[in-house]
Structures are given as C-alpha cells and as structure tokens.
Scaffold this active site. Structure first.
Site, PDB file in Angstrom:
ATOM      1  N   GLY A 154       3.035   9.993  14.129  1.00 12.24           N
ATOM      2  CA  GLY A 154       3.443   9.049  13.080  1.00 12.24           C
ATOM      3  C   GLY A 154       4.860   9.183  12.561  1.00 12.24           C
ATOM      4  N   TYR A 190      -2.265  -5.877   0.183  1.00 10.23           N
ATOM      5  CA  TYR A 190      -2.660  -4.804   1.113  1.00 10.23           C
ATOM      6  C   TYR A 190      -3.680  -5.352   2.122  1.00 10.23           C
ATOM      7  CZ  TYR A 190      -3.068   0.048   2.623  1.00 10.23           C
ATOM      8  OH  TYR A 190      -3.023   1.214   3.362  1.00 10.23           O
ATOM      9  N   LYS A 223      -8.612   1.151   5.764  1.00  8.80           N
ATOM     10  CA  LYS A 223      -8.536   2.494   5.164  1.00  8.80           C
ATOM     11  C   LYS A 223      -9.914   2.963   4.712  1.00  8.80           C
ATOM     12  CE  LYS A 223      -4.092   3.610   5.402  1.00  8.80           C
ATOM     13  NZ  LYS A 223      -3.656   4.540   6.474  1.00  8.80           N
ATOM     14  N   LEU A 225       9.438   3.234   6.305  1.00  3.67           N
ATOM     15  CA  LEU A 225       9.633   2.038   7.152  1.00  3.67           C
ATOM     16  C   LEU A 225       8.488   1.061   6.969  1.00  3.67           C
ATOM     17  CD1 LEU A 225      10.846   2.868  10.777  1.00  3.67           C
ATOM     18  CD2 LEU A 225      12.045   1.614   8.963  1.00  3.67           C
TER      19      LEU A 225
HETATM   20  P1  NAD Z   1       5.977   4.918   8.824  1.00  2.54           P
HETATM   21  O1  NAD Z   1       6.334   3.526   9.245  1.00  2.54           O
HETATM   22  O2  NAD Z   1       7.079   5.875   8.687  1.00  2.54           O
HETATM   23  O3  NAD Z   1       4.871   5.519   9.788  1.00  2.54           O
HETATM   24  C1  NAD Z   1       3.874   4.729  10.396  1.00  2.54           C
HETATM   25  C2  NAD Z   1       3.731   5.300  11.782  1.00  2.54           C
HETATM   26  O4  NAD Z   1       2.644   4.689  12.475  1.00  2.54           O
HETATM   27  C3  NAD Z   1       4.997   5.077  12.644  1.00  2.54           C
HETATM   28  O5  NAD Z   1       5.498   6.308  13.062  1.00  2.54           O
HETATM   29  C4  NAD Z   1       4.489   4.258  13.802  1.00  2.54           C
HETATM   30  O6  NAD Z   1       5.141   4.580  15.002  1.00  2.54           O
HETATM   31  C5  NAD Z   1       3.023   4.686  13.827  1.00  2.54           C
HETATM   32  N1  NAD Z   1       2.200   3.766  14.606  1.00  2.54           N
HETATM   33  C6  NAD Z   1       1.913   2.456  14.338  1.00  2.54           C
HETATM   34  N2  NAD Z   1       1.197   1.942  15.347  1.00  2.54           N
HETATM   35  C7  NAD Z   1       1.006   2.947  16.265  1.00  2.54           C
HETATM   36  C8  NAD Z   1       0.374   3.031  17.529  1.00  2.54           C
HETATM   37  N3  NAD Z   1      -0.221   1.975  18.092  1.00  2.54           N
HETATM   38  N4  NAD Z   1       0.379   4.232  18.169  1.00  2.54           N
HETATM   39  C9  NAD Z   1       0.989   5.303  17.631  1.00  2.54           C
HETATM   40  N5  NAD Z   1       1.637   5.281  16.444  1.00  2.54           N
HETATM   41  C10 NAD Z   1       1.646   4.111  15.787  1.00  2.54           C
HETATM   42  O7  NAD Z   1       5.158   4.747   7.449  1.00  2.54           O
HETATM   43  P2  NAD Z   1       4.364   5.804   6.546  1.00  2.54           P
HETATM   44  O8  NAD Z   1       4.316   5.174   5.222  1.00  2.54           O
HETATM   45  O9  NAD Z   1       4.918   7.162   6.719  1.00  2.54           O
HETATM   46  O10 NAD Z   1       2.880   5.730   7.148  1.00  2.54           O
HETATM   47  C11 NAD Z   1       2.156   6.858   7.608  1.00  2.54           C
HETATM   48  C12 NAD Z   1       0.709   6.785   7.126  1.00  2.54           C
HETATM   49  O11 NAD Z   1       0.680   6.959   5.717  1.00  2.54           O
HETATM   50  C13 NAD Z   1      -0.012   5.470   7.425  1.00  2.54           C
HETATM   51  O12 NAD Z   1      -1.354   5.728   7.756  1.00  2.54           O
HETATM   52  C14 NAD Z   1       0.040   4.776   6.068  1.00  2.54           C
HETATM   53  O13 NAD Z   1      -1.010   3.844   5.935  1.00  2.54           O
HETATM   54  C15 NAD Z   1      -0.142   5.973   5.169  1.00  2.54           C
HETATM   55  N6  NAD Z   1       0.216   5.783   3.749  1.00  2.54           N
HETATM   56  C16 NAD Z   1       1.457   5.315   3.418  1.00  2.54           C
HETATM   57  C17 NAD Z   1       1.785   5.154   2.073  1.00  2.54           C
HETATM   58  C18 NAD Z   1       3.130   4.617   1.648  1.00  2.54           C
HETATM   59  O14 NAD Z   1       3.257   4.130   0.529  1.00  2.54           O
HETATM   60  N7  NAD Z   1       4.166   4.708   2.468  1.00  2.54           N
HETATM   61  C19 NAD Z   1       0.841   5.483   1.090  1.00  2.54           C
HETATM   62  C20 NAD Z   1      -0.406   5.961   1.463  1.00  2.54           C
HETATM   63  C21 NAD Z   1      -0.713   6.112   2.810  1.00  2.54           C
HETATM   64  O1  0WE Z   2      -0.514   1.804   4.429  1.00  4.72           O
HETATM   65  C1  0WE Z   2       0.546   1.392   4.012  1.00  4.72           C
HETATM   66  C2  0WE Z   2       1.470   0.576   4.893  1.00  4.72           C
HETATM   67  C3  0WE Z   2       0.695  -0.050   5.988  1.00  4.72           C
HETATM   68  C4  0WE Z   2       1.411  -1.018   6.891  1.00  4.72           C
HETATM   69  C5  0WE Z   2       2.674  -1.560   6.686  1.00  4.72           C
HETATM   70  C6  0WE Z   2       3.187  -2.467   7.609  1.00  4.72           C
HETATM   71  C7  0WE Z   2       4.532  -3.141   7.452  1.00  4.72           C
HETATM   72  C8  0WE Z   2       5.108  -3.537   8.799  1.00  4.72           C
HETATM   73  C9  0WE Z   2       0.693  -1.413   7.982  1.00  4.72           C
HETATM   74  N1  0WE Z   2       1.167  -2.306   8.876  1.00  4.72           N
HETATM   75  C10 0WE Z   2       2.388  -2.823   8.708  1.00  4.72           C
HETATM   76  N2  0WE Z   2       2.818  -3.731   9.640  1.00  4.72           N
HETATM   77  C11 0WE Z   2       4.096  -4.175   9.692  1.00  4.72           C
HETATM   78  O2  0WE Z   2       4.431  -5.060  10.510  1.00  4.72           O
HETATM   79  N3  0WE Z   2       0.880   1.653   2.712  1.00  4.72           N
HETATM   80  C12 0WE Z   2      -0.055   2.365   1.882  1.00  4.72           C
HETATM   81  C13 0WE Z   2       2.123   1.187   2.089  1.00  4.72           C
HETATM   82  C14 0WE Z   2       1.821  -0.109   1.424  1.00  4.72           C
HETATM   83  O3  0WE Z   2       1.778  -1.264   2.109  1.00  4.72           O
HETATM   84  C15 0WE Z   2       1.449  -2.264   1.224  1.00  4.72           C
HETATM   85  C16 0WE Z   2       1.287  -1.715  -0.060  1.00  4.72           C
HETATM   86  C17 0WE Z   2       1.508  -0.328   0.081  1.00  4.72           C
HETATM   87  C18 0WE Z   2       1.427   0.695  -1.004  1.00  4.72           C
HETATM   88  C19 0WE Z   2       1.300  -3.629   1.430  1.00  4.72           C
HETATM   89  C20 0WE Z   2       0.986  -4.452   0.345  1.00  4.72           C
HETATM   90  C21 0WE Z   2       0.806  -3.916  -0.909  1.00  4.72           C
HETATM   91  C22 0WE Z   2       0.959  -2.540  -1.133  1.00  4.72           C
END
Ligand code: NAD
Ligand code: 0WE
Length: 259
Positions: free
Chosen positions: A13, A156, A163, A195
């Site tokens: 990830g 979301y 999730k 990202l």
């Molecule tokens: P990020 O974009 O940095 O990471 C998402 C990762 O998922 C990327 O590295 C991408 O390459 C990988 N990914 C997507 N599709 C894939 C596939 N088919 N095969 C392999 N890898 C794949 O964003 P992040 O916020 O660091 O997200 C990491 C995790 O944390 C996710 O599960 C996200 O739902 C969760 N999360 C994020 C937040 C937030 O606010 N950013 C909050 C709670 C949970």
């Molecule tokens: O899990 C996430 C992000 C998940 C995510 C984000 C993207 C953007 C780019 C999954 N798929 C995609 N596909 C794309 O093309 N979070 C917890 C961060 C997040 O995302 C939201 C949030 C929060 C917090 C979207 C709407 C509302 C709140």
C-alpha cells in the site's frame, strides 16, 4: 534494539511518502523489523524502490491484488528471501472514482460495488490465505479501516460497506488463525491527507471538522498510525486479536459537541 528486532514484515500500500503504509513501514523499520515492500503496477516501481532503499528494505516486489497470479508470485518471491513472515500489513483500498462522487444510490452500481469489495475487503483474506504456509507461530496481520464502516458518511459511499466487510473478514481470519497463534487486527484511522484522500472534494473541511470534534482537538498523523502498527505487530500486543483499534484522536467516542 527495537521491539521488532529479528521480525520480518511485508508492507503493502505504499504509493507516496504520505501513504499510511509509508508511516507504518517507517515505524516498523525504526523498531528493527526487516522489510519487504510491495508496489501496485510498474509506474510505482521506481518510487517504491527509492523508499525501500531509504528504509533499508530487503527488496520491493510487485502486487496488484486484483490479480491472483500476483498474490501467488509475491509469496514465491518472499520465500526466496525469508523462511517465515512475522508481520503482514494490508493498507490497500480502492473504489472507482465515480462511486465516491455524489449520493449513495446515485453513485452505486454492481460493477463499482464488486470492484470495491474485491480490492478493499476480499484482498486481505486472499493475502492471508497465500501467506499462511509462511506465517510464523506468533505472526500479526494488520489492515486499515475507517469509521465509515459503521456510520454513514457523505461521499464515502460504497467504501463504507466494503470497510464493514473488511472488518468482518478480519474477525473471521482472527478466529480461523488464532489456534495457530496468529493474530489479526484492524486500525481505524481518522482522516489523513494522502493520495487516496487528495482527490476527494471537501476533504479539507472534513479534516477540520474531525479535528474540532475529536477530544484531542487535532487530526492524527501517519507516524501515529505507524507506531500503533508497530505495537500490534510486536509481542507487546500478544493478547490482542480480532480487534479494531481506533487511532483517531478520540473522534469515534463523541456523541454531541459544544461549539
Ligand atoms: P494511499 O493512496 O497512499 O494508499 C492506497 C494504496 O492502495 C496505494 O498504495 C495503492 O497502490 C493501493 N492499491 C489500490 N488498489 C490496489 C490494488 N489493486 N493492488 C494493490 N494495491 C492497491 O492512501 P492511504 O490513505 O494511505 O490508504 C491506505 C489504507 O488506509 C486504505 O485501506 C484506506 O482505506 C485506509 N484509510 C485511510 C484513511 C485516510 O484518511 N487517508 C483513513 C482510514 C483508513
Ligand atoms: O478509505 C479512504 C479512501 C478510500 C479511497 C479513495 C479513493 C480516491 C481515488 C478509495 N478509492 C479511491 N478511488 C480513487 O479513484 N479514506 C478513509 C479516506 C476518505 O475517503 C473519503 C473520505 C475519507 C475520510 C471519501 C469521502 C468522504 C470521506
């Protein structure tokens, strides 16, 4: 000597240095774990290789969880470096962009639902299934979730049900692997600008409101998620499995807020 010295860890990830997975890899390395990082697709290879060098990773390997052959090949490659896996971090989530735009029912489709659940929820179990022959007898599997699994959050959308499925997968995996000593947990992170979050309209105001509402009156950082993952990956957490650990500055406990 860190508390993960001698342990091996696979971290999925990482897409940038703001990825939650980057914070986790950094914290695991700080505590002495040996790392293997994975990257999704050729366009991320050089970037993740650079992070791998910086963190002293053993190797970086390709993994697209949509591809069964990638999942198989990953653990064949890991076996050429290590005989056992102590920590497996799943930090992968994806919904097609159009499914995260607009109202829930307006945005939903069979195709978007299927992809979102496949990449965001099923893939954790798929990785564990493939890793199973190599898991050590005190291994720790960790995934990343969000409060949208249990509360309706505007925008979301289908990620919420995905999730919820991920968290349920986590509990079933914990029940299944517990007798072998393997622990499985999820970290529920508060919103962090990564990202995956940067494309979402209104994310800045969501961050600001989360900080206002949370008992700690601030957002959380990748470092705080990383440190929690280091704890869960370590023998300090030997009694914890099947749990969702909130790292959200306390946001999830609040009912009402004063202004
Ligand atoms: P990020 O974009 O940095 O990471 C998402 C990762 O998922 C990327 O590295 C991408 O390459 C990988 N990914 C997507 N599709 C894939 C596939 N088919 N095969 C392999 N890898 C794949 O964003 P992040 O916020 O660091 O997200 C990491 C995790 O944390 C996710 O599960 C996200 O739902 C969760 N999360 C994020 C937040 C937030 O606010 N950013 C909050 C709670 C949970
Ligand atoms: O899990 C996430 C992000 C998940 C995510 C984000 C993207 C953007 C780019 C999954 N798929 C995609 N596909 C794309 O093309 N979070 C917890 C961060 C997040 O995302 C939201 C949030 C929060 C917090 C979207 C709407 C509302 C709140």
């Amino acid at each position: 000597m860190g508390f993960l010295t001698g342990k091996t860890a696979i971290v999925t990830g990482i897409a940038s240095d703001r990825s939650i997975a980057y914070g986790i890899a950094n914290a695991l390395a700080e505590q002495g774990a040996s790392l293997i990082l994975t990257y999704q697709g050729d366009k991320l290879r050089d970037r993740v290789a650079k992070f791998g060098e910086k963190l002293g990773a053993e190797v970086v390997l390709p993994l697209d969880v949509a591809r069964d052959e990638d999942i198989e090949a990953l653990f064949d490659s890991v076996a050429q470096h290590w005989s056992r896996i102590d920590i497996l971090v799943h930090a992968i989530g994806f919904a097609p962009r159009e499914a995260l735009t607009g109202g829930y029912l307006d945005s939903i489709s069979r195709e978007a639902s299927s992809i979102t659940h496949d990449i965001s929820a099923y893939s954790f179990a798929a990785l564990a299934k493939a890793a199973r022959p190599m898991l050590s007898e005190t291994a720790s599997l960790i995934t990343m979730t969000y409060l949208g699994s249990e509360r309706a959050m505007p925008g979301y959308n289908i990620m919420g049900p995905a999730k919820a499925s991920l968290e349920s997968n986590m509990r079933f995996m914990a029940a299944d692997l517990g007798p072998s000593g393997v622990r499985v947990n999820a970290i529920s992170a508060g919103p962090i600008k990564t990202l995956a979050a940067s494309g979402i309209q209104g994310f800045r105001s969501l961050l600001a409101r989360a900080a206002e509402t949370a008992p700690l009156k601030r957002n959380v950082t990748q470092t705080e998620i990383g440190n929690t993952a280091a704890f869960l990956g370590s023998d300090l957490a030997s009694g914890i499995t099947g749990e969702v650990i909130y790292v959200d500055a306390g946001y999830n406990i609040m009912g009402a807020t004063s202004n």
